[in-house]
Design a protein around this motif. Structure first.
Motif, PDB file in Angstrom:
ATOM      1  N   ARG A  79       0.830  -1.207   0.000  1.00 36.61           N
ATOM      2  CA  ARG A  79       0.000   0.000   0.000  1.00 36.61           C
ATOM      3  C   ARG A  79       0.863   1.256   0.000  1.00 36.61           C
ATOM      4  O   ARG A  79       0.647   2.182  -0.796  1.00 36.61           O
ATOM      5  CB  ARG A  79      -0.926   0.003   1.215  1.00 36.61           C
TER       6      ARG A  79
ATOM      7  N   GLY B 150       2.769   1.659  -3.244  1.00 31.95           N
ATOM      8  CA  GLY B 150       1.874   2.136  -4.291  1.00 31.95           C
ATOM      9  C   GLY B 150       1.650   3.626  -4.212  1.00 31.95           C
ATOM     10  O   GLY B 150       1.625   4.329  -5.235  1.00 31.95           O
ATOM     11  N   GLU B 151       1.505   4.127  -2.984  1.00 32.56           N
ATOM     12  CA  GLU B 151       1.300   5.570  -2.807  1.00 32.56           C
ATOM     13  C   GLU B 151       2.535   6.357  -3.239  1.00 32.56           C
ATOM     14  O   GLU B 151       2.427   7.416  -3.865  1.00 32.56           O
ATOM     15  CB  GLU B 151       0.968   5.865  -1.342  1.00 32.56           C
TER      16      GLU B 151
ATOM     17  N   LEU C  59       4.768   5.421  -5.493  1.00 34.63           N
ATOM     18  CA  LEU C  59       4.903   5.362  -6.950  1.00 34.63           C
ATOM     19  C   LEU C  59       3.851   6.214  -7.651  1.00 34.63           C
ATOM     20  O   LEU C  59       4.080   6.692  -8.763  1.00 34.63           O
ATOM     21  CB  LEU C  59       4.830   3.915  -7.428  1.00 34.63           C
ATOM     22  N   GLU C  60       2.716   6.387  -7.013  1.00 35.84           N
ATOM     23  CA  GLU C  60       1.726   7.292  -7.599  1.00 35.84           C
ATOM     24  C   GLU C  60       2.269   8.709  -7.687  1.00 35.84           C
ATOM     25  O   GLU C  60       1.983   9.446  -8.639  1.00 35.84           O
ATOM     26  CB  GLU C  60       0.444   7.272  -6.762  1.00 35.84           C
ATOM     27  N   ARG C  61       3.059   9.070  -6.697  1.00 32.03           N
ATOM     28  CA  ARG C  61       3.619  10.426  -6.667  1.00 32.03           C
ATOM     29  C   ARG C  61       4.917  10.535  -7.450  1.00 32.03           C
ATOM     30  O   ARG C  61       5.206  11.584  -8.038  1.00 32.03           O
ATOM     31  CB  ARG C  61       3.861  10.862  -5.214  1.00 32.03           C
ATOM     32  N   HIS C  62       5.708   9.467  -7.462  1.00 34.16           N
ATOM     33  CA  HIS C  62       7.058   9.552  -8.040  1.00 34.16           C
ATOM     34  C   HIS C  62       7.316   8.535  -9.153  1.00 34.16           C
ATOM     35  O   HIS C  62       8.455   8.391  -9.592  1.00 34.16           O
ATOM     36  CB  HIS C  62       8.106   9.340  -6.936  1.00 34.16           C
ATOM     37  N   GLY C  63       6.294   7.859  -9.608  1.00 35.39           N
ATOM     38  CA  GLY C  63       6.489   6.799 -10.597  1.00 35.39           C
ATOM     39  C   GLY C  63       7.130   7.270 -11.888  1.00 35.39           C
ATOM     40  O   GLY C  63       7.853   6.510 -12.543  1.00 35.39           O
ATOM     41  N   HIS C  64       6.907   8.549 -12.254  1.00 33.06           N
ATOM     42  CA  HIS C  64       7.502   9.064 -13.490  1.00 33.06           C
ATOM     43  C   HIS C  64       9.024   9.065 -13.449  1.00 33.06           C
ATOM     44  O   HIS C  64       9.670   9.090 -14.489  1.00 33.06           O
ATOM     45  CB  HIS C  64       6.991  10.487 -13.750  1.00 33.06           C
TER      46      HIS C  64
ATOM     47  N   SER D  78       7.840   1.182 -12.911  1.00 37.71           N
ATOM     48  CA  SER D  78       6.393   1.427 -12.934  1.00 37.71           C
ATOM     49  C   SER D  78       5.713   0.584 -13.993  1.00 37.71           C
ATOM     50  O   SER D  78       4.635   0.015 -13.759  1.00 37.71           O
ATOM     51  CB  SER D  78       6.117   2.918 -13.188  1.00 37.71           C
TER      52      SER D  78
ATOM     53  N   ALA E 278       2.934  -2.323 -13.371  1.00 35.87           N
ATOM     54  CA  ALA E 278       1.642  -2.206 -14.044  1.00 35.87           C
ATOM     55  C   ALA E 278       1.324  -3.451 -14.871  1.00 35.87           C
ATOM     56  O   ALA E 278       0.154  -3.832 -15.018  1.00 35.87           O
ATOM     57  CB  ALA E 278       1.632  -0.968 -14.939  1.00 35.87           C
TER      58      ALA E 278
END
Length: 241
Positions: free
Chosen positions: A190, A193-194, A196-201, A207, A211
């Protein structure tokens, strides 16, 4: 007193116990307690609760004897662990030698070995904490693997290295099992995931792999992929003979 006995390991005593070369009492009634019974009790505890739960006091309580009675058979826990490992391993199953060809034999050897680590996860710690004294069963497992590779074109060093590669793969998987924490893993997933949502780029390959399900649990035996790749790499050398 018991604690001080467990601090220092006696390799000579371990070897004598492993190979049945310890002095035997010549007189008196046959004792109700035996080294084998002590080992069996210790293995049961380790299987249920881990190696840290094994102590001379705990084993004595399980067997209904005094702690001092155990020291008639073992100088301490370290020597007992050596016998626990050899006892838990047992002799390699005959099915290994019944396979047709070196690769099926090594595959079966690896599967049987992997099954042992799953049945007795504490073996990982027991054989990794120090240089392990090998008893007859442990040597028999090594002998079975080397016998499977004997007809190949591999040199003696390459045969030994191949066995080490495979057992290293198995031990790595066993470590993952030991470290597995379902509740903690869910929390980690969890939080990861949070992040990577912010820094996945910043981590596009990671990523994309996540996915695509690259980190999802697989339905196949985790042993298979690594074992097959090791054997694929060895095959060209093995087939030269």
């Amino acid at each position: 007193m018991a604690g001080s006995r467990e601090k220092k390991r006696d390799p000579k005593a371990s070897l004598a116990l492993l190979w049945g070369e310890q002095d035997q009492p010549r007189r008196g009634p046959k004792p109700s307690l035996t080294a084998g019974r002590i080992v069996d009790g210790a293995v049961r505890i380790a299987d249920a609760e881990g190696l840290d739960a094994v102590s001379m006091q705990r084993i004595a309580a399980e067997l209904g004897v005094t702690t001092m009675a155990l020291y008639r058979y073992f100088p301490g826990k370290a020597e007992l662990v050596d016998l626990m490992v050899d006892s838990a391993l047992g002799a390699p199953p005959e099915v290994i030698g019944h396979q047709d060809g070196w690769r099926p034999r090594m595959t079966e050897w690896a599967r049987q070995c992997w099954a042992l680590y799953r049945r007795h996860p504490w073996i990982l710690a027991a054989t990794g904490m120090r240089r392990q004294l090998m008893g007859p069963n442990q040597l028999a497992w090594m002998d079975a693997a080397l016998a499977a590779l004997a007809p190949t074109g591999l040199s003696a060093v390459q045969r030994h290295d191949t066995v080490l590669l495979i057992i290293g793969h198995i031990r790595n998987l066993a470590q993952q099992l030991v470290d597995a924490d379902e509740e903690g893993g869910e929390e980690w997933n969890r939080l990861a995931g949070e992040v990577l949502e912010r820094h996945g780029h910043r981590f596009p390959a990671l990523s994309a792999t996540i996915a695509a399900g690259g980190f999802a649990p697989q339905g196949s035996d985790p042993l298979d992929f690594g074992l097959e790749r090791i054997l694929d790499g060895v095959t060209p050398l093995a087939d030269r003979g």
